[in-house]
Design a protein around this motif. Structure first.
Motif, PDB file in Angstrom:
ATOM      1  N   ASP A  39       0.936  -1.193  -0.092  1.00  0.00           N
ATOM      2  CA  ASP A  39       0.028   0.010   0.025  1.00  0.00           C
ATOM      3  C   ASP A  39       0.685   1.225   0.053  1.00  0.00           C
ATOM      4  OD1 ASP A  39      -2.863   0.677   0.207  1.00  0.00           O
ATOM      5  OD2 ASP A  39      -2.313   1.715   1.758  1.00  0.00           O
ATOM      6  N   ALA A  40       1.897   1.052   0.745  1.00  0.00           N
ATOM      7  CA  ALA A  40       2.796   2.534   0.827  1.00  0.00           C
ATOM      8  C   ALA A  40       3.418   2.602  -0.580  1.00  0.00           C
ATOM      9  CB  ALA A  40       3.904   2.455   1.963  1.00  0.00           C
ATOM     10  N   ILE A  41       3.911   1.623  -1.090  1.00  0.00           N
ATOM     11  CA  ILE A  41       4.624   1.725  -2.351  1.00  0.00           C
ATOM     12  C   ILE A  41       3.729   2.312  -3.502  1.00  0.00           C
ATOM     13  CG2 ILE A  41       6.005   0.733  -4.229  1.00  0.00           C
ATOM     14  CD1 ILE A  41       7.484  -0.852  -2.196  1.00  0.00           C
ATOM     15  N   PHE A  42       2.685   1.677  -3.536  1.00  0.00           N
ATOM     16  CA  PHE A  42       1.475   2.096  -4.266  1.00  0.00           C
ATOM     17  C   PHE A  42       1.047   3.550  -4.170  1.00  0.00           C
ATOM     18  CE2 PHE A  42      -3.216   3.320  -4.005  1.00  0.00           C
ATOM     19  CZ  PHE A  42      -3.392   3.294  -5.324  1.00  0.00           C
ATOM     20  N   ALA A  43       0.826   4.081  -3.005  1.00  0.00           N
ATOM     21  CA  ALA A  43       0.716   5.562  -2.583  1.00  0.00           C
ATOM     22  C   ALA A  43       1.655   6.461  -3.083  1.00  0.00           C
ATOM     23  CB  ALA A  43       0.145   5.695  -1.078  1.00  0.00           C
ATOM     24  N   ILE A  44       3.089   5.861  -2.780  1.00  0.00           N
ATOM     25  CA  ILE A  44       4.299   6.792  -3.217  1.00  0.00           C
ATOM     26  C   ILE A  44       4.043   6.900  -4.717  1.00  0.00           C
ATOM     27  CG2 ILE A  44       6.624   6.805  -3.267  1.00  0.00           C
ATOM     28  CD1 ILE A  44       6.848   5.391  -0.923  1.00  0.00           C
ATOM     29  N   ALA A  45       3.951   5.972  -5.514  1.00  0.00           N
ATOM     30  CA  ALA A  45       3.904   5.834  -6.918  1.00  0.00           C
ATOM     31  C   ALA A  45       2.802   6.772  -7.495  1.00  0.00           C
ATOM     32  CB  ALA A  45       3.901   4.451  -7.398  1.00  0.00           C
ATOM     33  N   LEU A  46       1.553   6.525  -6.857  1.00  0.00           N
ATOM     34  CA  LEU A  46       0.354   7.499  -7.172  1.00  0.00           C
ATOM     35  C   LEU A  46       0.911   8.971  -7.078  1.00  0.00           C
ATOM     36  CD1 LEU A  46      -2.372   7.274  -8.107  1.00  0.00           C
ATOM     37  CD2 LEU A  46      -3.158   7.175  -5.790  1.00  0.00           C
ATOM     38  N   GLY A  47       1.674   9.316  -5.987  1.00  0.00           N
ATOM     39  CA  GLY A  47       1.665  10.938  -6.050  1.00  0.00           C
ATOM     40  C   GLY A  47       2.621  11.288  -6.805  1.00  0.00           C
TER      41      GLY A  47
END
Length: 295
Positions: free
Chosen positions: A106-114
Protein backbone atom coordinates in the motif's frame (compact mmCIF):
# COMPACT_ATOMS: atom_id res chain seq x y z
CA UNK A 1 9.47 10.87 -24.05
CA UNK A 2 8.00 11.67 -20.63
CA UNK A 3 8.78 9.34 -17.76
CA UNK A 4 5.75 7.60 -16.20
CA UNK A 5 5.04 8.84 -12.69
CA UNK A 6 6.06 5.46 -11.31
CA UNK A 7 9.16 5.17 -13.53
CA UNK A 8 11.76 6.52 -11.11
CA UNK A 9 10.42 4.40 -8.25
CA UNK A 10 10.05 1.13 -10.11
CA UNK A 11 13.40 1.55 -11.86
CA UNK A 12 15.11 2.14 -8.52
CA UNK A 13 13.43 -0.90 -6.97
CA UNK A 14 14.36 -3.10 -9.92
CA UNK A 15 17.98 -1.94 -10.00
CA UNK A 16 18.54 -2.18 -6.26
CA UNK A 17 16.91 -5.58 -6.18
CA UNK A 18 19.37 -6.87 -8.75
CA UNK A 19 22.25 -5.32 -6.80
CA UNK A 20 21.07 -6.98 -3.56
CA UNK A 21 21.08 -3.56 -1.95
CA UNK A 22 20.76 -3.13 1.82
CA UNK A 23 19.69 0.27 3.12
CA UNK A 24 17.00 2.86 2.57
CA UNK A 25 15.57 4.36 -0.60
CA UNK A 26 14.25 7.87 -0.02
CA UNK A 27 11.63 8.89 -2.58
CA UNK A 28 11.11 12.56 -3.40
CA UNK A 29 8.12 14.21 -5.06
CA UNK A 30 4.46 14.12 -4.13
CA UNK A 31 4.28 13.26 -0.44
CA UNK A 32 7.42 11.16 -0.72
CA UNK A 33 8.31 8.15 1.38
CA UNK A 34 10.96 5.60 2.27
CA UNK A 35 11.61 1.96 1.38
CA UNK A 36 13.81 -0.24 3.59
CA UNK A 37 15.68 -3.05 1.85
CA UNK A 38 17.94 -5.94 2.85
CA UNK A 39 19.90 -8.04 0.36
CA UNK A 40 17.74 -6.73 -2.48
CA UNK A 41 14.39 -7.53 -0.84
CA UNK A 42 11.92 -4.98 0.53
CA UNK A 43 11.33 -5.13 4.29
CA UNK A 44 9.15 -2.08 4.85
CA UNK A 45 7.83 1.10 3.24
CA UNK A 46 6.25 4.24 4.63
CA UNK A 47 4.69 7.46 3.37
CA UNK A 48 2.45 10.21 4.75
CA UNK A 49 0.01 9.34 1.96
CA UNK A 50 -1.07 5.96 3.42
CA UNK A 51 -1.62 4.44 6.89
CA UNK A 52 1.41 2.74 8.39
CA UNK A 53 1.71 -0.33 10.58
CA UNK A 54 0.57 1.38 13.78
CA UNK A 55 -2.51 2.95 12.16
CA UNK A 56 -3.44 -0.32 10.47
CA UNK A 57 -3.34 -2.13 13.81
CA UNK A 58 -4.92 0.42 16.13
CA UNK A 59 -7.47 2.17 13.92
CA UNK A 60 -8.78 -1.15 12.61
CA UNK A 61 -9.44 -2.28 16.18
CA UNK A 62 -7.28 -5.37 15.81
CA UNK A 63 -5.05 -4.33 18.73
CA UNK A 64 -6.15 -2.07 21.60
CA UNK A 65 -4.03 1.01 22.28
CA UNK A 66 -3.26 -0.15 25.83
CA UNK A 67 -2.05 -3.54 24.58
CA UNK A 68 0.01 -1.89 21.86
CA UNK A 69 1.69 0.42 24.37
CA UNK A 70 2.65 -2.53 26.57
CA UNK A 71 3.95 -4.57 23.64
CA UNK A 72 5.89 -1.63 22.23
CA UNK A 73 7.53 -0.82 25.56
CA UNK A 74 8.48 -4.44 26.22
CA UNK A 75 9.65 -5.49 22.75
CA UNK A 76 10.37 -2.61 20.36
CA UNK A 77 13.80 -1.72 21.84
CA UNK A 78 14.91 -5.32 21.25
CA UNK A 79 13.39 -5.82 17.79
CA UNK A 80 10.91 -8.43 19.09
CA UNK A 81 7.63 -6.68 18.32
CA UNK A 82 6.26 -9.48 16.12
CA UNK A 83 7.20 -12.18 18.59
CA UNK A 84 5.64 -10.28 21.49
CA UNK A 85 2.35 -9.79 19.61
CA UNK A 86 2.19 -13.54 18.97
CA UNK A 87 3.19 -14.55 22.50
CA UNK A 88 0.48 -12.33 24.00
CA UNK A 89 -2.14 -13.82 21.67
CA UNK A 90 -2.90 -10.47 20.03
CA UNK A 91 -1.97 -11.57 16.50
CA UNK A 92 -0.94 -14.82 14.87
CA UNK A 93 2.17 -15.23 12.73
CA UNK A 94 0.03 -15.45 9.58
CA UNK A 95 -1.82 -12.24 10.41
CA UNK A 96 1.47 -10.43 11.03
CA UNK A 97 2.78 -11.63 7.67
CA UNK A 98 -0.34 -10.31 5.93
CA UNK A 99 -0.21 -7.05 7.89
CA UNK A 100 3.41 -6.29 7.03
CA UNK A 101 2.94 -7.15 3.36
CA UNK A 102 -0.23 -5.03 3.25
CA UNK A 103 1.70 -2.04 4.54
CA UNK A 104 4.50 -2.48 2.00
CA UNK A 105 2.25 -2.87 -1.05
CA UNK A 106 0.00 0.00 0.00
CA UNK A 107 2.78 2.45 0.84
CA UNK A 108 4.66 1.86 -2.41
CA UNK A 109 1.42 2.18 -4.39
CA UNK A 110 0.66 5.50 -2.63
CA UNK A 111 4.19 6.79 -3.25
CA UNK A 112 3.96 5.92 -6.95
CA UNK A 113 0.49 7.45 -7.22
CA UNK A 114 1.73 10.77 -5.84
CA UNK A 115 4.56 10.91 -8.35
CA UNK A 116 8.28 10.37 -7.74
CA UNK A 117 10.82 12.82 -9.15
CA UNK A 118 14.00 11.49 -7.53
CA UNK A 119 15.26 8.60 -5.43
CA UNK A 120 18.24 8.71 -3.09
CA UNK A 121 19.83 5.48 -1.89
CA UNK A 122 21.38 5.41 1.58
CA UNK A 123 23.34 2.20 2.27
CA UNK A 124 22.83 0.47 5.60
CA UNK A 125 25.20 1.52 8.35
CA UNK A 126 26.02 0.17 11.82
CA UNK A 127 23.56 1.47 14.37
CA UNK A 128 20.64 1.81 11.93
CA UNK A 129 17.32 0.99 13.57
CA UNK A 130 15.41 -1.86 11.87
CA UNK A 131 11.82 -1.36 10.65
CA UNK A 132 9.21 -1.58 13.41
CA UNK A 133 7.52 -4.65 11.90
CA UNK A 134 9.47 -5.83 8.84
CA UNK A 135 7.89 -8.02 6.17
CA UNK A 136 10.14 -10.99 6.79
CA UNK A 137 11.95 -12.52 4.97
CA UNK A 138 11.48 -9.64 2.49
CA UNK A 139 9.45 -9.06 -0.66
CA UNK A 140 10.78 -9.52 -4.18
CA UNK A 141 11.09 -6.18 -5.98
CA UNK A 142 9.82 -7.60 -9.27
CA UNK A 143 6.62 -8.71 -7.59
CA UNK A 144 6.15 -5.27 -6.02
CA UNK A 145 6.73 -3.52 -9.34
CA UNK A 146 4.16 -5.72 -11.11
CA UNK A 147 1.56 -5.16 -8.39
CA UNK A 148 2.20 -1.41 -8.33
CA UNK A 149 1.65 -1.19 -12.10
CA UNK A 150 -1.55 -3.22 -11.80
CA UNK A 151 -2.95 -0.90 -9.14
CA UNK A 152 -1.98 2.25 -11.03
CA UNK A 153 -3.75 0.96 -14.15
CA UNK A 154 -6.93 0.27 -12.18
CA UNK A 155 -6.82 3.63 -10.40
CA UNK A 156 -6.35 5.46 -13.72
CA UNK A 157 -9.84 4.29 -14.69
CA UNK A 158 -11.28 5.51 -11.39
CA UNK A 159 -9.64 8.91 -11.78
CA UNK A 160 -11.52 9.49 -15.02
CA UNK A 161 -14.69 9.38 -12.90
CA UNK A 162 -13.32 11.79 -10.33
CA UNK A 163 -12.26 9.16 -7.79
CA UNK A 164 -8.81 9.74 -6.32
CA UNK A 165 -7.13 9.90 -2.91
CA UNK A 166 -8.24 13.54 -2.68
CA UNK A 167 -11.88 12.79 -3.53
CA UNK A 168 -14.38 13.71 -0.80
CA UNK A 169 -17.22 11.21 -1.37
CA UNK A 170 -20.71 12.02 -0.17
CA UNK A 171 -23.71 9.71 0.31
CA UNK A 172 -26.05 9.63 -2.68
CA UNK A 173 -29.66 10.67 -2.33
CA UNK A 174 -31.25 7.27 -2.63
CA UNK A 175 -33.86 5.26 -0.76
CA UNK A 176 -31.97 2.05 -1.39
CA UNK A 177 -30.67 0.33 1.72
CA UNK A 178 -28.71 -2.64 0.37
CA UNK A 179 -26.91 -5.15 2.57
CA UNK A 180 -23.21 -4.28 2.61
CA UNK A 181 -20.10 -6.01 3.88
CA UNK A 182 -19.05 -4.49 7.23
CA UNK A 183 -15.93 -2.86 5.79
CA UNK A 184 -17.84 -1.24 2.94
CA UNK A 185 -20.65 -0.14 5.27
CA UNK A 186 -18.07 1.57 7.51
CA UNK A 187 -16.70 3.48 4.52
CA UNK A 188 -20.20 4.54 3.48
CA UNK A 189 -20.90 5.77 7.01
CA UNK A 190 -17.69 7.82 6.93
CA UNK A 191 -18.33 9.34 3.49
CA UNK A 192 -19.72 12.73 4.54
CA UNK A 193 -18.51 14.98 1.74
CA UNK A 194 -15.71 16.37 3.92
CA UNK A 195 -13.35 13.44 4.51
CA UNK A 196 -11.10 12.52 1.58
CA UNK A 197 -10.41 8.94 0.54
CA UNK A 198 -7.05 9.26 2.29
CA UNK A 199 -8.75 10.55 5.45
CA UNK A 200 -11.11 7.56 5.41
CA UNK A 201 -8.19 5.13 5.10
CA UNK A 202 -6.47 6.62 8.14
CA UNK A 203 -9.70 6.86 10.13
CA UNK A 204 -10.63 3.20 9.61
CA UNK A 205 -7.13 1.70 9.62
CA UNK A 206 -7.55 0.38 6.08
CA UNK A 207 -5.08 0.28 3.21
CA UNK A 208 -5.45 3.22 0.81
CA UNK A 209 -5.94 0.99 -2.24
CA UNK A 210 -8.49 -1.12 -0.38
CA UNK A 211 -10.52 1.99 0.49
CA UNK A 212 -10.36 3.28 -3.09
CA UNK A 213 -11.51 -0.13 -4.33
CA UNK A 214 -14.55 -0.11 -2.01
CA UNK A 215 -15.34 3.50 -2.96
CA UNK A 216 -15.31 2.46 -6.63
CA UNK A 217 -17.85 -0.27 -5.86
CA UNK A 218 -20.04 2.14 -3.87
CA UNK A 219 -19.85 4.62 -6.75
CA UNK A 220 -20.77 1.94 -9.28
CA UNK A 221 -23.74 0.92 -7.12
CA UNK A 222 -24.95 4.52 -6.92
CA UNK A 223 -24.50 4.78 -3.14
CA UNK A 224 -22.00 7.67 -3.16
CA UNK A 225 -21.35 10.69 -5.33
CA UNK A 226 -18.06 12.37 -6.21
CA UNK A 227 -17.24 15.55 -8.05
CA UNK A 228 -16.74 14.62 -11.71
CA UNK A 229 -13.47 15.52 -13.44
CA UNK A 230 -13.43 18.28 -16.03
CA UNK A 231 -15.12 17.24 -19.26
CA UNK A 232 -17.77 14.64 -19.87
CA UNK A 233 -18.27 12.04 -17.16
CA UNK A 234 -18.44 8.39 -18.29
CA UNK A 235 -21.32 6.23 -17.11
CA UNK A 236 -20.93 4.80 -13.63
CA UNK A 237 -21.24 1.30 -15.05
CA UNK A 238 -17.79 1.72 -16.61
CA UNK A 239 -16.10 1.75 -13.20
CA UNK A 240 -13.47 -0.97 -13.10
CA UNK A 241 -13.39 -2.93 -9.87
CA UNK A 242 -10.21 -4.94 -9.43
CA UNK A 243 -10.23 -8.43 -7.99
CA UNK A 244 -10.04 -8.32 -4.21
CA UNK A 245 -6.84 -9.87 -2.91
CA UNK A 246 -5.89 -11.01 0.56
CA UNK A 247 -3.85 -7.86 1.22
CA UNK A 248 -7.04 -5.82 0.62
CA UNK A 249 -9.07 -7.58 3.33
CA UNK A 250 -9.80 -5.39 6.39
CA UNK A 251 -7.25 -6.27 9.05
CA UNK A 252 -9.93 -6.58 11.72
CA UNK A 253 -11.17 -9.66 9.81
CA UNK A 254 -7.81 -11.43 9.83
CA UNK A 255 -7.52 -14.59 11.94
CA UNK A 256 -5.50 -14.49 15.14
CA UNK A 257 -4.20 -18.00 14.50
CA UNK A 258 -2.66 -19.51 11.40
CA UNK A 259 -4.46 -19.88 8.07
CA UNK A 260 -6.86 -22.80 8.28
CA UNK A 261 -5.37 -24.79 5.45
CA UNK A 262 -1.82 -24.07 6.56
CA UNK A 263 -1.01 -22.30 3.30
CA UNK A 264 1.46 -19.44 3.21
CA UNK A 265 0.04 -15.91 3.17
CA UNK A 266 2.85 -15.06 0.76
CA UNK A 267 1.37 -17.45 -1.80
CA UNK A 268 -2.10 -15.98 -1.37
CA UNK A 269 -0.76 -12.47 -1.76
CA UNK A 270 1.09 -13.23 -4.99
CA UNK A 271 -0.33 -10.88 -7.64
CA UNK A 272 -1.38 -12.02 -11.09
CA UNK A 273 1.49 -11.67 -13.60
CA UNK A 274 1.48 -8.61 -15.81
CA UNK A 275 3.91 -6.92 -18.19
CA UNK A 276 6.63 -4.94 -16.46
CA UNK A 277 6.91 -1.59 -18.16
CA UNK A 278 9.50 0.19 -16.04
CA UNK A 279 12.28 1.50 -18.28
CA UNK A 280 15.88 1.82 -17.16
CA UNK A 281 16.80 5.45 -16.49
CA UNK A 282 20.30 6.92 -16.66
CA UNK A 283 22.00 7.21 -13.30
CA UNK A 284 22.98 10.57 -11.90
CA UNK A 285 25.31 11.01 -8.95
CA UNK A 286 25.26 13.84 -6.47
CA UNK A 287 28.00 14.95 -4.17
CA UNK A 288 26.31 13.22 -1.18
CA UNK A 289 26.69 9.72 0.28
CA UNK A 290 23.67 8.37 -1.62
CA UNK A 291 22.95 8.14 -5.34
CA UNK A 292 19.85 9.74 -6.82
CA UNK A 293 17.33 9.76 -9.71
CA UNK A 294 17.37 6.11 -10.88
CA UNK A 295 18.75 5.04 -7.49
Amino acid sequence: MSVPRSGVLTTALTRRGRQRFSGTLRLHGGQGGEVAMRDGAVLAASTPAAPGIESLLLRSGRVAEADWSEVFTAAAPYGRLAEELVERGLLGAAAIEVLTQTAVFDAIFAIALGGVTACTARPAAPGDLPPLLPAEPGLDTGRIVRETHRRLEVVAGWQRLGLSIHTRPAPAETRRNPALAPGRAAILATADGRASARDIAFSLGRGLYSVLSDLAILLKDGLITVDPPSGARPAAESVQVGAVRLEEVPLAELPIGELRDGSSPDALLDPAPSAETAAELPRRRRGTPGSSIGA
